[in-house]
Design a protein around this motif. Structure first.
Motif, PDB file in Angstrom:
ATOM      1  N   VAL A  25     -10.152  -1.042   4.842  1.00  0.00           N
ATOM      2  CA  VAL A  25     -10.643  -0.514   3.565  1.00  0.00           C
ATOM      3  C   VAL A  25     -11.557   0.682   3.853  1.00  0.00           C
ATOM      4  CG1 VAL A  25     -12.193  -1.084   1.669  1.00  0.00           C
ATOM      5  CG2 VAL A  25     -10.459  -2.737   2.402  1.00  0.00           C
ATOM      6  N   SER A  26     -11.416   1.762   3.093  1.00  0.00           N
ATOM      7  CA  SER A  26     -12.223   2.956   3.377  1.00  0.00           C
ATOM      8  C   SER A  26     -13.663   2.817   2.885  1.00  0.00           C
ATOM      9  CB  SER A  26     -11.585   4.202   2.761  1.00  0.00           C
ATOM     10  OG  SER A  26     -11.930   4.275   1.392  1.00  0.00           O
ATOM     11  N   THR A  27     -14.557   3.472   3.620  1.00  0.00           N
ATOM     12  CA  THR A  27     -15.976   3.463   3.252  1.00  0.00           C
ATOM     13  C   THR A  27     -16.178   4.003   1.836  1.00  0.00           C
ATOM     14  OG1 THR A  27     -16.294   4.103   5.542  1.00  0.00           O
ATOM     15  CG2 THR A  27     -18.250   4.047   4.170  1.00  0.00           C
ATOM     16  N   ASN A  28     -15.405   5.036   1.493  1.00  0.00           N
ATOM     17  CA  ASN A  28     -15.536   5.617   0.149  1.00  0.00           C
ATOM     18  C   ASN A  28     -15.178   4.633  -0.951  1.00  0.00           C
ATOM     19  OD1 ASN A  28     -16.474   8.077   0.979  1.00  0.00           O
ATOM     20  ND2 ASN A  28     -14.412   8.962   1.175  1.00  0.00           N
ATOM     21  N   ALA A  29     -14.116   3.860  -0.714  1.00  0.00           N
ATOM     22  CA  ALA A  29     -13.714   2.873  -1.715  1.00  0.00           C
ATOM     23  C   ALA A  29     -14.806   1.825  -1.893  1.00  0.00           C
ATOM     24  CB  ALA A  29     -12.401   2.213  -1.305  1.00  0.00           C
ATOM     25  N   VAL A  30     -15.412   1.410  -0.772  1.00  0.00           N
ATOM     26  CA  VAL A  30     -16.510   0.434  -0.856  1.00  0.00           C
ATOM     27  C   VAL A  30     -17.690   1.056  -1.604  1.00  0.00           C
ATOM     28  CG1 VAL A  30     -18.139  -0.984   0.459  1.00  0.00           C
ATOM     29  CG2 VAL A  30     -15.792  -0.700   1.288  1.00  0.00           C
ATOM     30  N   ALA A  31     -18.008   2.322  -1.278  1.00  0.00           N
ATOM     31  CA  ALA A  31     -19.138   3.005  -1.919  1.00  0.00           C
ATOM     32  C   ALA A  31     -18.944   3.096  -3.424  1.00  0.00           C
ATOM     33  CB  ALA A  31     -19.307   4.401  -1.326  1.00  0.00           C
ATOM     34  N   GLU A  32     -17.704   3.349  -3.821  1.00  0.00           N
ATOM     35  CA  GLU A  32     -17.438   3.479  -5.250  1.00  0.00           C
ATOM     36  C   GLU A  32     -17.707   2.168  -5.985  1.00  0.00           C
ATOM     37  OE1 GLU A  32     -13.628   5.433  -6.066  1.00  0.00           O
ATOM     38  OE2 GLU A  32     -13.780   4.541  -8.075  1.00  0.00           O
ATOM     39  N   LEU A  33     -17.196   1.062  -5.429  1.00  0.00           N
ATOM     40  CA  LEU A  33     -17.409  -0.230  -6.094  1.00  0.00           C
ATOM     41  C   LEU A  33     -18.858  -0.689  -6.007  1.00  0.00           C
ATOM     42  CD1 LEU A  33     -14.384  -2.612  -5.482  1.00  0.00           C
ATOM     43  CD2 LEU A  33     -15.006  -1.363  -7.532  1.00  0.00           C
ATOM     44  N   ALA A  34     -19.524  -0.352  -4.899  1.00  0.00           N
ATOM     45  CA  ALA A  34     -20.920  -0.763  -4.735  1.00  0.00           C
ATOM     46  C   ALA A  34     -21.852   0.187  -5.490  1.00  0.00           C
ATOM     47  CB  ALA A  34     -21.299  -0.789  -3.260  1.00  0.00           C
ATOM     48  N   GLN A  35     -21.278   1.243  -6.046  1.00  0.00           N
ATOM     49  CA  GLN A  35     -22.033   2.263  -6.759  1.00  0.00           C
ATOM     50  C   GLN A  35     -23.192   2.797  -5.930  1.00  0.00           C
ATOM     51  OE1 GLN A  35     -22.538  -0.112 -10.376  1.00  0.00           O
ATOM     52  NE2 GLN A  35     -21.291   1.396 -11.448  1.00  0.00           N
ATOM     53  N   THR A  36     -22.853   3.223  -4.716  1.00  0.00           N
ATOM     54  CA  THR A  36     -23.868   3.770  -3.840  1.00  0.00           C
ATOM     55  C   THR A  36     -23.258   4.872  -2.972  1.00  0.00           C
ATOM     56  OG1 THR A  36     -25.469   3.239  -2.118  1.00  0.00           O
ATOM     57  CG2 THR A  36     -23.476   1.924  -2.155  1.00  0.00           C
ATOM     58  N   LYS A  37     -24.080   5.523  -2.139  1.00  0.00           N
ATOM     59  CA  LYS A  37     -23.595   6.627  -1.299  1.00  0.00           C
ATOM     60  C   LYS A  37     -22.886   6.090  -0.052  1.00  0.00           C
ATOM     61  CE  LYS A  37     -27.600   8.508  -0.919  1.00  0.00           C
ATOM     62  NZ  LYS A  37     -28.802   8.197  -1.542  1.00  0.00           N
ATOM     63  N   ALA A  38     -21.914   6.871   0.425  1.00  0.00           N
ATOM     64  CA  ALA A  38     -21.161   6.460   1.616  1.00  0.00           C
ATOM     65  C   ALA A  38     -22.090   6.211   2.810  1.00  0.00           C
ATOM     66  CB  ALA A  38     -20.112   7.509   1.962  1.00  0.00           C
ATOM     67  N   ALA A  39     -23.164   6.986   2.910  1.00  0.00           N
ATOM     68  CA  ALA A  39     -24.083   6.820   4.043  1.00  0.00           C
ATOM     69  C   ALA A  39     -24.750   5.441   4.050  1.00  0.00           C
ATOM     70  CB  ALA A  39     -25.148   7.911   4.019  1.00  0.00           C
ATOM     71  N   SER A  40     -25.138   4.946   2.870  1.00  0.00           N
ATOM     72  CA  SER A  40     -25.764   3.612   2.836  1.00  0.00           C
ATOM     73  C   SER A  40     -24.734   2.531   3.129  1.00  0.00           C
ATOM     74  CB  SER A  40     -26.455   3.327   1.496  1.00  0.00           C
ATOM     75  OG  SER A  40     -26.404   4.399   0.625  1.00  0.00           O
ATOM     76  N   VAL A  41     -23.479   2.786   2.725  1.00  0.00           N
ATOM     77  CA  VAL A  41     -22.420   1.822   3.014  1.00  0.00           C
ATOM     78  C   VAL A  41     -22.228   1.712   4.530  1.00  0.00           C
ATOM     79  CG1 VAL A  41     -19.957   1.332   2.778  1.00  0.00           C
ATOM     80  CG2 VAL A  41     -21.241   2.186   0.825  1.00  0.00           C
ATOM     81  N   ILE A  55     -14.975  -6.065  10.960  1.00  0.00           N
ATOM     82  CA  ILE A  55     -14.661  -5.153  12.067  1.00  0.00           C
ATOM     83  C   ILE A  55     -14.663  -3.766  11.465  1.00  0.00           C
ATOM     84  CG2 ILE A  55     -12.884  -4.465  13.716  1.00  0.00           C
ATOM     85  CD1 ILE A  55     -12.013  -7.468  13.621  1.00  0.00           C
ATOM     86  N   TYR A  56     -15.498  -2.904  12.017  1.00  0.00           N
ATOM     87  CA  TYR A  56     -15.663  -1.593  11.417  1.00  0.00           C
ATOM     88  C   TYR A  56     -15.480  -0.502  12.452  1.00  0.00           C
ATOM     89  CZ  TYR A  56     -17.979   2.374   9.184  1.00  0.00           C
ATOM     90  OH  TYR A  56     -18.279   3.601   8.688  1.00  0.00           O
ATOM     91  N   GLN A  57     -14.431   0.307  12.259  1.00  0.00           N
ATOM     92  CA  GLN A  57     -14.230   1.463  13.129  1.00  0.00           C
ATOM     93  C   GLN A  57     -14.132   2.685  12.247  1.00  0.00           C
ATOM     94  OE1 GLN A  57     -10.939  -0.547  14.654  1.00  0.00           O
ATOM     95  NE2 GLN A  57     -11.706  -0.650  16.746  1.00  0.00           N
ATOM     96  N   LYS A  58     -14.894   3.675  12.620  1.00  0.00           N
ATOM     97  CA  LYS A  58     -15.126   4.815  11.747  1.00  0.00           C
ATOM     98  C   LYS A  58     -13.884   5.336  11.007  1.00  0.00           C
ATOM     99  CE  LYS A  58     -18.722   8.007  11.215  1.00  0.00           C
ATOM    100  NZ  LYS A  58     -19.729   8.853  11.780  1.00  0.00           N
ATOM    101  N   TYR A  59     -12.799   5.625  11.720  1.00  0.00           N
ATOM    102  CA  TYR A  59     -11.684   6.260  11.018  1.00  0.00           C
ATOM    103  C   TYR A  59     -10.608   5.264  10.588  1.00  0.00           C
ATOM    104  CZ  TYR A  59     -14.199  10.333  12.455  1.00  0.00           C
ATOM    105  OH  TYR A  59     -15.201  11.250  12.615  1.00  0.00           O
ATOM    106  N   GLN A  60     -10.849   3.993  10.844  1.00  0.00           N
ATOM    107  CA  GLN A  60      -9.860   2.995  10.449  1.00  0.00           C
ATOM    108  C   GLN A  60     -10.352   2.096   9.335  1.00  0.00           C
ATOM    109  OE1 GLN A  60      -8.517   1.169  14.105  1.00  0.00           O
ATOM    110  NE2 GLN A  60      -8.395   3.220  14.978  1.00  0.00           N
ATOM    111  N   GLY A  61     -11.529   2.392   8.846  1.00  0.00           N
ATOM    112  CA  GLY A  61     -12.061   1.605   7.741  1.00  0.00           C
ATOM    113  C   GLY A  61     -12.590   0.261   8.220  1.00  0.00           C
TER     114      GLY A  61
END
Ligand SMILES: [Zn+2]
Length: 219
Positions: A25-41, A55-61
């Motif tokens: 899952v992309s960081t941006n998609a999480v940020a959108e639902l969490a209503q916050t900035k990608a950096a805090s995510v 499991i979090y890898q930068k370009y694989q979500g």
């Protein structure tokens, strides 16, 4: 290991987003639902990864680990059981319970949830037709189809909704489109795919394609 409210909400969001995909899952998609900035995510995801829940890898979500998935399912279980309780035992309408359940889903006591489940008679669906995970984290698939996919002249029964926003549920209530409503499709307009339907044998009404897409039925 104890979880904070914020961590639980993130695990729930990641679970929801990964339901429809095999990819991370992309960081941006999480940020959108969490209503916050990608950096805090990103900060939060690193924390969750350290605890072994994702499991979090930068370009694989991001993906949930089995233990992260277990936590997410237990939150969803609590949320949906509380929604059943609020509607069935306290008389709330189905459009009023989501926000309250967002608070109640974080109650920790496992024995309270067991008693609640038993008290409600072990329901398998919440008031919006969504499956309730079992105690050991098993959840039935959503087996109903959107009203927009049913053919003309067919009958079906309203089993759930794909969207549980209060405004949407209030609209359905106003149209007598409640759980268990019997729907007959009289005509599908070829111009905009709006539908003329009959609900519980009352006078015909029109619903938009957008509304029909978010109503789940059993044919
Ligand atoms: Zn809800």
């Amino acid at each position: 290991m104890a979880t904070s409210l914020a961590e639980e909400n993130y695990l729930k969001i990641i679970y929801r987003l990964s339901e429809n995909t095999d990819q991370g899952v992309s960081t941006n998609a999480v940020a959108e639902l969490a209503q916050t900035k990608a950096a805090s995510v990103t900060d939060m995801l690193q924390k969750l990864a350290e605890k072994g829940w994702v499991i979090y890898q930068k370009y694989q979500g991001v993906r949930l680990t089995p233990s992260g998935q277990k936590i997410a399912l237990s939150i969803i279980r609590k949320h949906r059981l509380w929604e059943v309780f609020l509607v069935e035992k306290l008389g709330y309408n189905w459009d009023e319970v989501h926000e309250i359940a967002e608070q109640l889903e974080h109650i920790e006591s496992e024995s309270l949830i067991q008693k609640l489940d038993e008290f409600l008679g072990f329901p398998d669906r919440d008031p919006h037709g969504d499956p309730i995970p079992t105690r050991d984290g098993k959840m039935a698939d959503q087996i109903y189809q959107p009203l927009s996919e049913i053919k003309e002249k067919m009958d079906c029964v309203l089993m759930g909704v794909a969207k549980d926003a209060a405004v949407f549920l209030q609209l359905l209530t106003k149209l007598d489109l409640n759980l268990g409503a019997k729907i007959t499709i009289l005509e599908i307009n070829s111009f905009d795919r709006s539908l003329q339907i009959q609900v519980n044998s009352a006078a015909p009404i029109f619903v938009s394609h957008e509304v029909a897409k978010n109503i789940l039925v059993k044919a």
